[in-house]
Design an enzyme around this catalytic site. Structure first.
Site, PDB file in Angstrom:
ATOM      1  N   GLN A  29      -9.697  -4.324  -4.071  1.00  0.00           N
ATOM      2  CA  GLN A  29     -11.161  -4.093  -3.736  1.00  0.00           C
ATOM      3  C   GLN A  29     -12.168  -4.436  -4.509  1.00  0.00           C
ATOM      4  OE1 GLN A  29     -12.172  -2.234  -0.774  1.00  0.00           O
ATOM      5  NE2 GLN A  29     -13.995  -2.693  -1.501  1.00  0.00           N
ATOM      6  N   HIS A  45      -7.019   0.771  -6.748  1.00  0.00           N
ATOM      7  CA  HIS A  45      -7.350  -0.193  -5.780  1.00  0.00           C
ATOM      8  C   HIS A  45      -7.865  -1.444  -6.171  1.00  0.00           C
ATOM      9  CE1 HIS A  45      -7.647  -1.558  -1.704  1.00  0.00           C
ATOM     10  NE2 HIS A  45      -8.755  -0.759  -1.085  1.00  0.00           N
ATOM     11  N   CYS A  65     -16.425   1.042  -0.346  1.00  0.00           N
ATOM     12  CA  CYS A  65     -15.376   0.288  -0.111  1.00  0.00           C
ATOM     13  C   CYS A  65     -14.977   0.398   1.541  1.00  0.00           C
ATOM     14  CB  CYS A  65     -14.082   0.853  -0.852  1.00  0.00           C
ATOM     15  SG  CYS A  65     -13.691   2.557  -0.624  1.00  0.00           S
ATOM     16  N   ARG A  67       0.756  -1.050  -0.123  1.00  0.00           N
ATOM     17  CA  ARG A  67      -0.077   0.131  -0.166  1.00  0.00           C
ATOM     18  C   ARG A  67       0.892   1.139   0.308  1.00  0.00           C
ATOM     19  NH1 ARG A  67      -5.487   1.373   3.246  1.00  0.00           N
ATOM     20  NH2 ARG A  67      -6.223  -0.198   1.553  1.00  0.00           N
ATOM     21  N   ARG A 122     -13.681  -9.000   1.404  1.00  0.00           N
ATOM     22  CA  ARG A 122     -12.179  -8.876   0.940  1.00  0.00           C
ATOM     23  C   ARG A 122     -11.518 -10.127   1.471  1.00  0.00           C
ATOM     24  NH1 ARG A 122     -10.232  -3.531   0.897  1.00  0.00           N
ATOM     25  NH2 ARG A 122      -8.381  -4.908   0.391  1.00  0.00           N
TER      26      ARG A 122
HETATM   27  N1   CP Z   1     -11.501  -0.434   1.725  1.00  0.00           N
HETATM   28  C1   CP Z   1     -10.085  -0.395   2.322  1.00  0.00           C
HETATM   29  O1   CP Z   1      -9.269  -0.833   1.476  1.00  0.00           O
HETATM   30  O2   CP Z   1     -10.105  -0.644   3.484  1.00  0.00           O
HETATM   31  P1   CP Z   1      -8.761  -0.234   4.517  1.00  0.00           P
HETATM   32  O3   CP Z   1      -8.158   1.001   4.261  1.00  0.00           O
HETATM   33  O4   CP Z   1      -9.337  -0.390   5.961  1.00  0.00           O
HETATM   34  O5   CP Z   1      -7.758  -1.499   4.019  1.00  0.00           O
HETATM   35  N1  NVA Z   2     -10.124   6.533  -1.704  1.00  0.00           N
HETATM   36  C1  NVA Z   2      -9.730   6.002  -0.377  1.00  0.00           C
HETATM   37  C2  NVA Z   2      -9.980   4.332  -0.230  1.00  0.00           C
HETATM   38  C3  NVA Z   2      -9.644   4.037   1.189  1.00  0.00           C
HETATM   39  C4  NVA Z   2      -9.776   2.405   1.122  1.00  0.00           C
HETATM   40  C5  NVA Z   2      -8.408   6.422  -0.105  1.00  0.00           C
HETATM   41  O1  NVA Z   2      -7.318   6.295  -0.860  1.00  0.00           O
HETATM   42  O2  NVA Z   2      -8.157   6.733   1.042  1.00  0.00           O
END
Ligand code: CP
Ligand code: NVA
Length: 303
Positions: free
Chosen positions: A130, A127, A262, A100, A290
């Site tokens: 997701q 993402h 999400c 990430r 997930r």
């Molecule tokens: N939806 C998602 O990716 O959540 P987190 O940021 O909690 O991993």
């Molecule tokens: N768009 C959001 C998604 C979080 C899962 C972010 O990048 O923070």
């Protein structure tokens, strides 16, 4: 050759197969698979996470392997070791890496230099993991992932970009309702237009949220302020006020629409509490999925 999942496009040929495999693995929740024994997932998180971290770690553990959470502040990467060197070193220890990252280029750099598969666990552009859970949830609830109208209302961000690619790959239509200047990524839209020529999907980028959700089978939203954008909070919250998913807006959708998010959600901003808690909302099934899709994805890249 190793299999990376950096973009939804890396699943272009088998996205629905991964969804179906994940549905199967959901029924085999605690089954261990011998090929996972002693296999290790290294998980680098530059940003916070609840779902992605816990689903990947639980998935690896339940399958029979192990996962290590790696915080860059506790690694030499936080003191200037390069992403490329980190990739080469980790490849000697672990069998698969999830990352990430703030920057998409860093995920590409890690994947380029790692000899083990790399999974994008969210960056500023996409993402992808997701989206597998999102469409798994749609398939469970609607019985199909094609010939649907998916509407995304809100910020044209990483989730929106991946959702657009997933929707057109699966043969559904996508309508995005977002303020001018906050449209999804141009390059992603170009790729999506190319795919849509083959799959017959329709893509609409609109500034009118009502038009975007008209007759929608799925309404999707995400936070207005993504991780790393906190400085824009006040300005974005003003700008996006008319893009809230509330009872007035969802009244324009098809009568059996699904609401997806999400998560994490901010009730009272991008979505109201009543929509989140309505019978149309499948956000907690989506969150649980997930886990099952993490298993589907890990199995796909490792075997
Ligand atoms: N939806 C998602 O990716 O959540 P987190 O940021 O909690 O991993
Ligand atoms: N768009 C959001 C998604 C979080 C899962 C972010 O990048 O923070």
């Amino acid at each position: 050759m190793k299999r990376d999942i950096i973009s939804v496009m890396d699943m272009a040929g088998d996205l629905e197969d991964i969804i179906d495999l994940s549905i199967k693995l959901k029924r085999q929740r605690y089954e261990q698979f011998p090929q996972f024994t002693n296999h290790v997932l290294g998980m680098i998180f530059e940003k916070p996470s609840t779902r992605t971290r816990v689903s990947l770690e639980t998935a690896m553990t339940q399958l029979g392997g192990h996962a290590i959470y790696l915080n860059p502040n506790d690694m030499q990467i936080g003191r200037g070791e390069t992403v490329a060197d980190t990739a080469r070193v980790l490849s000697g220890f672990v069998d698969v890496i999830s990352y990430r990252a703030f920057k998409h280029e860093n995920v590409l750099e890690l994947a380029k230099n790692a000899t083990v598969p790399v999974i994008n666990a969210l960056d500023d552009l996409e993402h992808p993991v997701q989206i597998v859970a999102d469409f798994m949830t749609v398939k469970e609830k609607k019985g199909r992932v094609n010939n649907l109208k998916v509407s995304y209302v809100g910020d044209g961000n990483n989730v929106a970009n991946s959702l657009i690619l997933g929707t057109v790959l699966l043969g559904s239509d996508i309508a995005v309702g977002c303020p001018k200047g906050h449209e999804p990524n141009k390059d992603i839209l170009e790729i999506a237009e190319q795919i849509a020529k083959d799959t017959g999907s329709n893509i609409e980028i609109l500034s009118d949220p009502v038009k975007a959700v008209e007759s929608a089978d799925v309404i999707y939203t995400d936070v207005w302020v993504s991780m790393g954008e906190e400085k824009d909070k006040e300005q974005k919250e003003r700008l996006f006020r008319n893009y809230q998913v509330n009872s007035e807006l969802v009244a324009h959708a098809s009568k059996d629409y699904l609401f997806l998010h999400c998560l994490p959600a901010h009730r009272g901003l991008e979505v109201t509490g009543d929509v989140m808690e309505s019978l149309h909302s499948v956000v907690f099934d989506e969150a649980e999925n997930r886990l099952h899709t993490a298993k589907g994805i890990l199995s796909t890249v490792l075997y």
